[in-house]
Design an enzyme around this catalytic site. Structure first.
Site, mmCIF file in Angstrom:
data_model
loop_
_atom_site.group_PDB
_atom_site.id
_atom_site.type_symbol
_atom_site.label_atom_id
_atom_site.label_comp_id
_atom_site.label_asym_id
_atom_site.label_seq_id
_atom_site.Cartn_x
_atom_site.Cartn_y
_atom_site.Cartn_z
ATOM 1 N N GLU A 70 9.019 -6.292 5.616
ATOM 2 C CA GLU A 70 8.659 -7.430 4.330
ATOM 3 C C GLU A 70 9.821 -5.513 3.410
ATOM 4 O OE1 GLU A 70 4.487 -6.398 3.700
ATOM 5 O OE2 GLU A 70 4.494 -6.668 1.421
ATOM 6 N N ARG A 111 3.621 2.405 15.900
ATOM 7 C CA ARG A 111 2.329 1.953 15.969
ATOM 8 C C ARG A 111 1.767 1.552 16.804
ATOM 9 N NH1 ARG A 111 1.707 0.407 9.894
ATOM 10 N NH2 ARG A 111 4.143 0.257 9.224
HETATM 11 O O1 LIG Z 1 5.393 -8.549 10.325
HETATM 12 P P1 LIG Z 1 6.861 -7.388 9.674
HETATM 13 O O2 LIG Z 1 7.351 -8.258 8.877
HETATM 14 O O3 LIG Z 1 7.725 -7.399 11.166
HETATM 15 O O4 LIG Z 1 5.815 -5.595 9.410
HETATM 16 C C1 LIG Z 1 5.144 -5.595 10.592
HETATM 17 C C2 LIG Z 1 5.432 -3.725 10.878
HETATM 18 O O5 LIG Z 1 6.096 -2.988 10.429
HETATM 19 C C3 LIG Z 1 5.902 -1.509 11.064
HETATM 20 O O6 LIG Z 1 6.321 -1.355 11.669
HETATM 21 P P2 LIG Z 1 7.722 -0.545 11.044
HETATM 22 O O7 LIG Z 1 8.505 -1.391 11.302
HETATM 23 O O8 LIG Z 1 7.176 0.401 9.556
HETATM 24 O O9 LIG Z 1 7.434 1.038 11.815
HETATM 25 P P3 LIG Z 1 6.521 2.604 12.479
HETATM 26 O O10 LIG Z 1 5.768 1.201 13.382
HETATM 27 O O11 LIG Z 1 7.388 3.635 12.607
HETATM 28 O O12 LIG Z 1 5.721 2.413 10.748
HETATM 29 C C4 LIG Z 1 4.490 -2.331 11.228
HETATM 30 O O13 LIG Z 1 3.993 -1.413 12.436
HETATM 31 C C5 LIG Z 1 4.511 -3.754 12.002
HETATM 32 O O14 LIG Z 1 5.513 -3.155 13.463
HETATM 33 N N1 LIG Z 2 2.104 -3.810 3.569
HETATM 34 C C1 LIG Z 2 2.103 -3.464 4.642
HETATM 35 N N2 LIG Z 2 1.184 -1.622 5.561
HETATM 36 C C2 LIG Z 2 1.711 -1.987 6.223
HETATM 37 N N3 LIG Z 2 2.207 -2.481 7.323
HETATM 38 C C3 LIG Z 2 3.412 -2.627 7.047
HETATM 39 N N4 LIG Z 2 4.384 -3.638 8.137
HETATM 40 C C4 LIG Z 2 4.986 -4.790 7.018
HETATM 41 N N5 LIG Z 2 4.234 -4.158 5.775
HETATM 42 C C5 LIG Z 2 3.329 -3.564 6.099
#
Ligand SMILES: O=P(O)(O)OC[C@H]1O[C@H](OP(=O)(O)OP(=O)(O)O)[C@H](O)[C@@H]1O
Ligand SMILES: Nc1ncnc2[nH]cnc12
Length: 195
Positions: A120, A83
């Protein structure tokens, strides 16, 4: 409603100060962000910013506002897969800088640095090409959400391992009760909205 390109303009960056940009972005986030309980697993409250990004005015407001606090302090933008790519490419284009990708494991074809971390809702590994940036490049790191901070901590570590200087970290939404900002102590972190 379809917004034509001509009507898609938000508050032009030159027409409003940071307050105007931040206010436009915050309003868009509050109006459009979807909250999805128990996704991707029970107990997680998922903040879905896709409705913000799909709305032309909201996306422009968020792109302008997320970059504004770092104006003039970066030579390149790093987007965190996946994202974060949406924001990083837009900010790089808007500011006339290059964009580098911090990718999930196994996606980059040349020599990489790797860093693993907890999320998370799981675990992940991020990688960065060793040679995508000139030594000393000042890099703005962008992502959509700051939760525990593990992702941005890993992304910053990779950039510094590659010889870059992290100018700061910008996110659209900070989940304040998950302690992400504390894990980035000492770094220039800016969130458009904290919930
Ligand atoms: O602060 P954190 O606990 O590290 O979480 C934040 C991250 O989680 C999500 O990515 P995700 O790894 O879900 O991948 P995506 O962007 O491909 O959905 C979001 O886009 C952040 O990169
Ligand atoms: N609660 C949440 N919602 C959206 N993106 C996330 N990435 C990690 N935790 C998330």
């Amino acid at each position: 409603m379809t917004i034509s390109g001509a009507d898609a303009g938000g508050t032009p960056a030159t027409a409003a100060g940071p307050t105007g940009l931040a206010a436009d972005a915050t309003d868009a986030i509050d109006r459009l962000c979807a909250v999805v309980p128990d996704f991707p697993s029970p107990g997680i409250v998922f903040r879905d910013l896709t409705p913000v990004f799909s709305d032309a005015r909201a996306f422009r407001a968020v792109v302008d506002a997320v970059a504004e606090p770092f104006a003039g302090s970066f030579d390149a933008v790093a987007g965190v897969e996946a994202r974060g790519f949406l924001l990083a490419a837009a900010v790089a284009y808007a500011t006339g800088t290059g964009v580098v990708t911090v990718r999930k494991a196994g996606k980059l074809p040349r020599a990489v640095y790797s860093a693993s971390y907890d999320l998370e809702y799981g675990q992940a590994t991020l990688e960065l090409h060793q040679s995508d940036l000139p030594a000393g490049a000042r890099v703005l790191v962008l992502d959509d959400v700051l939760a525990t901070g593990g992702t941005l901590v890993a992304a910053c570590a990779l950039l510094e391992q590659a010889g870059a200087v992290v100018a700061g970290c910008g996110v659209v939404l900070e989940l304040g009760d998950l302690g992400g900002r504390a894990s980035l102590a000492g770094r220039n972190v800016h969130a458009l909205r904290t919930v």
